[in-house]
Design a protein around this motif. Structure first.
Motif, mmCIF file in Angstrom:
data_model
loop_
_atom_site.group_PDB
_atom_site.id
_atom_site.type_symbol
_atom_site.label_atom_id
_atom_site.label_comp_id
_atom_site.label_asym_id
_atom_site.label_seq_id
_atom_site.Cartn_x
_atom_site.Cartn_y
_atom_site.Cartn_z
ATOM 1 N N HIS A 287 -8.207 3.612 -2.732
ATOM 2 C CA HIS A 287 -8.208 2.155 -2.761
ATOM 3 C C HIS A 287 -9.632 1.689 -2.500
ATOM 4 C CE1 HIS A 287 -3.795 2.479 -1.187
ATOM 5 N NE2 HIS A 287 -3.914 2.834 -2.451
ATOM 6 N N TRP A 288 -10.161 0.911 -3.418
ATOM 7 C CA TRP A 288 -11.530 0.421 -3.329
ATOM 8 C C TRP A 288 -11.825 -0.062 -1.922
ATOM 9 C CZ3 TRP A 288 -13.649 -4.847 -5.130
ATOM 10 C CH2 TRP A 288 -15.021 -4.764 -5.368
ATOM 11 N N ALA A 289 -12.837 0.500 -1.268
ATOM 12 C CA ALA A 289 -13.030 0.279 0.163
ATOM 13 C C ALA A 289 -14.015 -0.832 0.494
ATOM 14 C CB ALA A 289 -13.513 1.579 0.806
ATOM 15 N N VAL A 290 -14.752 -1.330 -0.467
ATOM 16 C CA VAL A 290 -15.845 -2.259 -0.180
ATOM 17 C C VAL A 290 -15.354 -3.501 0.554
ATOM 18 C CG1 VAL A 290 -17.632 -3.716 -1.213
ATOM 19 C CG2 VAL A 290 -17.206 -1.424 -2.119
ATOM 20 N N THR A 291 -14.205 -4.031 0.155
ATOM 21 C CA THR A 291 -13.712 -5.288 0.721
ATOM 22 C C THR A 291 -12.625 -5.061 1.772
ATOM 23 O OG1 THR A 291 -12.114 -5.475 -1.081
ATOM 24 C CG2 THR A 291 -14.222 -6.571 -1.378
ATOM 25 N N GLY A 292 -12.564 -3.894 2.337
ATOM 26 C CA GLY A 292 -11.511 -3.604 3.310
ATOM 27 C C GLY A 292 -10.268 -3.059 2.655
ATOM 28 N N SER A 293 -10.430 -2.410 1.502
ATOM 29 C CA SER A 293 -9.325 -1.849 0.737
ATOM 30 C C SER A 293 -8.450 -2.982 0.194
ATOM 31 C CB SER A 293 -8.531 -0.844 1.577
ATOM 32 O OG SER A 293 -7.558 -0.198 0.793
ATOM 33 N N THR A 294 -7.139 -2.959 0.464
ATOM 34 C CA THR A 294 -6.274 -4.057 0.038
ATOM 35 C C THR A 294 -6.695 -5.341 0.761
ATOM 36 O OG1 THR A 294 -4.448 -2.566 -0.372
ATOM 37 C CG2 THR A 294 -3.898 -4.874 -0.007
ATOM 38 N N SER B 32 -7.738 -0.223 -11.047
ATOM 39 C CA SER B 32 -7.164 -1.524 -11.350
ATOM 40 C C SER B 32 -7.630 -2.484 -10.272
ATOM 41 C CB SER B 32 -5.643 -1.475 -11.403
ATOM 42 O OG SER B 32 -5.137 -2.740 -11.806
ATOM 43 N N ASP B 33 -7.425 -3.751 -10.513
ATOM 44 C CA ASP B 33 -7.813 -4.791 -9.566
ATOM 45 C C ASP B 33 -6.895 -5.973 -9.850
ATOM 46 O OD1 ASP B 33 -9.026 -6.587 -7.889
ATOM 47 O OD2 ASP B 33 -11.050 -6.302 -8.676
ATOM 48 N N GLU C 20 0.820 -1.208 0.000
ATOM 49 C CA GLU C 20 0.000 0.000 0.000
ATOM 50 C C GLU C 20 0.861 1.267 0.000
ATOM 51 O OE1 GLU C 20 -2.773 -0.274 3.260
ATOM 52 O OE2 GLU C 20 -4.292 -1.126 1.914
ATOM 53 N N MET C 21 1.957 1.239 0.733
ATOM 54 C CA MET C 21 2.860 2.387 0.729
ATOM 55 C C MET C 21 3.404 2.626 -0.677
ATOM 56 S SD MET C 21 6.093 3.198 3.236
ATOM 57 C CE MET C 21 7.081 1.798 2.704
ATOM 58 N N GLU C 22 3.695 1.545 -1.406
ATOM 59 C CA GLU C 22 4.180 1.691 -2.776
ATOM 60 C C GLU C 22 3.093 2.274 -3.680
ATOM 61 O OE1 GLU C 22 7.033 0.998 -6.021
ATOM 62 O OE2 GLU C 22 7.002 1.631 -3.917
ATOM 63 N N LEU C 23 1.846 1.854 -3.490
ATOM 64 C CA LEU C 23 0.753 2.426 -4.284
ATOM 65 C C LEU C 23 0.669 3.935 -4.083
ATOM 66 C CD1 LEU C 23 -2.193 -0.111 -3.776
ATOM 67 C CD2 LEU C 23 -0.562 -0.003 -5.670
ATOM 68 N N ASN D 128 0.467 -20.526 1.866
ATOM 69 C CA ASN D 128 0.288 -19.723 0.664
ATOM 70 C C ASN D 128 -0.269 -18.369 1.081
ATOM 71 O OD1 ASN D 128 -2.356 -21.057 1.151
ATOM 72 N ND2 ASN D 128 -2.957 -19.792 -0.589
ATOM 73 N N MET D 129 -0.044 -17.383 0.269
ATOM 74 C CA MET D 129 -0.408 -16.006 0.608
ATOM 75 C C MET D 129 -1.030 -15.349 -0.614
ATOM 76 S SD MET D 129 -0.168 -13.329 2.783
ATOM 77 C CE MET D 129 0.087 -11.546 2.824
ATOM 78 N N ILE D 130 -2.248 -14.817 -0.452
ATOM 79 C CA ILE D 130 -2.942 -14.084 -1.508
ATOM 80 C C ILE D 130 -2.896 -12.603 -1.158
ATOM 81 C CG2 ILE D 130 -5.151 -13.679 -2.640
ATOM 82 C CD1 ILE D 130 -5.927 -16.569 -1.800
ATOM 83 N N VAL D 131 -2.515 -11.764 -2.106
ATOM 84 C CA VAL D 131 -2.657 -10.314 -1.958
ATOM 85 C C VAL D 131 -3.477 -9.790 -3.123
ATOM 86 C CG1 VAL D 131 -0.481 -10.072 -0.704
ATOM 87 C CG2 VAL D 131 -0.516 -9.735 -3.172
ATOM 88 N N ASP D 132 -4.213 -8.710 -2.875
ATOM 89 C CA ASP D 132 -5.156 -8.202 -3.875
ATOM 90 C C ASP D 132 -5.241 -6.688 -3.720
ATOM 91 O OD1 ASP D 132 -7.205 -7.847 -5.682
ATOM 92 O OD2 ASP D 132 -8.560 -9.291 -4.757
ATOM 93 N N PHE D 133 -4.713 -5.949 -4.709
ATOM 94 C CA PHE D 133 -4.628 -4.491 -4.636
ATOM 95 C C PHE D 133 -5.646 -3.836 -5.572
ATOM 96 C CE2 PHE D 133 -0.288 -5.767 -3.341
ATOM 97 C CZ PHE D 133 -0.231 -5.106 -2.118
ATOM 98 N N HIS D 134 -6.132 -2.646 -5.160
ATOM 99 C CA HIS D 134 -7.167 -1.930 -5.922
ATOM 100 C C HIS D 134 -6.818 -0.439 -6.058
ATOM 101 C CE1 HIS D 134 -9.095 -5.229 -3.576
ATOM 102 N NE2 HIS D 134 -9.619 -5.521 -4.756
ATOM 103 N N PRO D 135 -5.724 -0.101 -6.719
ATOM 104 C CA PRO D 135 -5.385 1.319 -6.863
ATOM 105 C C PRO D 135 -6.301 2.028 -7.860
ATOM 106 C CG PRO D 135 -3.857 -0.038 -8.109
ATOM 107 C CD PRO D 135 -4.727 -0.984 -7.345
ATOM 108 N N THR D 136 -6.316 3.342 -7.746
ATOM 109 C CA THR D 136 -7.102 4.180 -8.657
ATOM 110 C C THR D 136 -6.252 5.364 -9.104
ATOM 111 O OG1 THR D 136 -9.133 3.605 -7.484
ATOM 112 C CG2 THR D 136 -9.236 5.507 -8.934
#
Length: 389
Positions: A203-210, A252-253, A192-195, A238-246
């Motif tokens: 950052h899309w907030a519906v799902t808790g942002s990132t 993006s998603d 998130e800091m990089e975004l 395993n680790m899933i990450v999911d970013f939503h920058p604007t």
């Protein structure tokens, strides 16, 4: 980035859809309609008014008035206040009367969403409109913005690439930092800091942002939404990450899958099946294919590999300006199955496979439809990244 969006093209496409429905004016209240029309971040309840003869205006919450005026291309932005006589429905009625359309055919956005507060007209607002405009005819006009925004202009795709490049960089920063002992929140906080460093505005907030999930949290049945927590990463997770920058209202998603340490046989088998399904999805996002064709191709791949029972049964959604993530979804339900993909439509390819005791894999990736198949807007590989520990 000095990219000029052609707003006149947007309005022209909207008016074409209005003419097809016989609408004199559109009253758009969904977040996508407000953003698409006004071209500015307007998070509060509001309404855009577009008439067949080319008037375009925004009714906007007073506390955001000056900022939205500075950021929007519109000449007329009317403030409302949450007091009787000056609230959003009151100002809409006032403007419709001023335009001389109180006896016209007015398009409104009726419906519901199981996905979040997207801004459909409420029953109270609808009653107030009918009370204030008793001689008007109201029709449902969801198609106006959905269809006008379906195919993206070249400059819009450039802005989506920029937003996606931010997510690519965030995913790479997470890769470099990921280690046993971190929490999920720590790991994605680095992304998130990089975004923000690269200019992401929202950052899309519906799902808790990132989003993030590791180990057992990635295995919840039919799970595609995971806010980051203080769970500590373990060897073998395993680790899933999911970013939503604007960027400039375009979204993006993008998600990615990591594994901390060497995969065991079941994890590798899952990763291989996931990759085959993801590649099938990208390949089939081809101009001329229907949504149903794409869905069946991915469904067949997962069925052949034995993972269909572990998979969320839809494989993507549209992408564009803020709030415009859902038209058309890649599912097996009418009327969407018969929609024909056109060049320069952008879909988020989506897969969520969760196998109890093994792990979860998630794909979200913006993909441009072309005549030869899907073009990923991201540089992040589809394949899982194995992190040495």
């Amino acid at each position: 980035m000095n990219i000029q969006v052609n707003y006149s093209n947007r309005i022209k496409r909207m008016i074409e859809q209005m003419q097809a429905l016989g609408i004199d004016a559109l009253i758009g209240t969904r977040m996508v309609s407000v953003t698409f029309t006004a071209g500015a971040f307007a998070p509060w309840r509001g309404a855009v008014i577009v008439t067949r003869d080319g008037y375009v205006g925004l009714i906007n919450f007073m506390i955001d008035q000056e900022r939205v005026k500075a950021e929007s291309w519109l000449d007329e932005i009317i403030a409302y206040a949450p007091i009787p006589g000056m609230d959003m429905p009151d100002m809409v009625v006032y403007k419709i009367k001023e335009l001389g359309l109180e006896k016209g055919v007015l398009g409104v956005e009726l419906g519901h969403s199981p996905r979040g507060n997207t801004g459909y007209l409420t029953s109270t607002e609808y009653d107030l409109f009918k009370e204030g405009l008793p001689e008007a005819t109201f029709v449902n006009a969801l198609d106006v913005v959905d269809k006008a925004g379906y195919v993206k202009d070249p400059e819009e795709i450039v802005l989506m690439r920029q937003a996606t490049a931010m997510a690519d960089s965030a995913i790479e920063e997470v890769r470099k930092a990921l280690c046993v002992g971190m929490t999920e929140a720590e790991a994605v906080g680095i992304g998130e800091m990089e975004l923000r460093r690269l200019g992401s505005e929202y950052h899309w907030a519906v799902t808790g942002s990132t989003e993030a999930a590791s180990g057992y949290r990635s295995c919840y049945h039919m799970c595609g939404t995971t806010q980051p927590t203080d769970k500590i990463l373990q060897a073998g997770d395993n680790m899933i990450v999911d970013f939503h920058p604007t960027y400039r209202t375009f979204m993006s998603d993008l998600s990615h899958n990591y594994l901390l340490g060497k995969p065991n046989p079941e994890q590798q088998k899952l990763a291989d099946a996931y990759l085959r399904a993801a590649e099938t999805l990208v390949t089939n996002l081809k101009a001329g294919n229907t949504i149903g064709t794409v869905w069946h191709a991915v469904n067949d791949s997962l069925t052949k590999d034995g993972y269909i029972q572990y998979t969320v049964p839809f494989f993507g959604h549209g992408l564009g300006v803020l709030g415009h993530e859902w038209y058309p979804p890649i599912g097996n339900a009418e009327p969407y199955t018969e929609i024909v993909l056109e060049e320069n439509v952008v879909e988020v390819g989506f897969l969520s496979i969760t196998v109890p005791g093994v792990g979860g894999m998630r794909l979200e990736c913006p993909i441009r439809v072309t005549s030869t198949g899907g073009e990923m807007l991201s540089a992040t590989p589809l394949a899982m990244t194995v992190v040495d520990i």
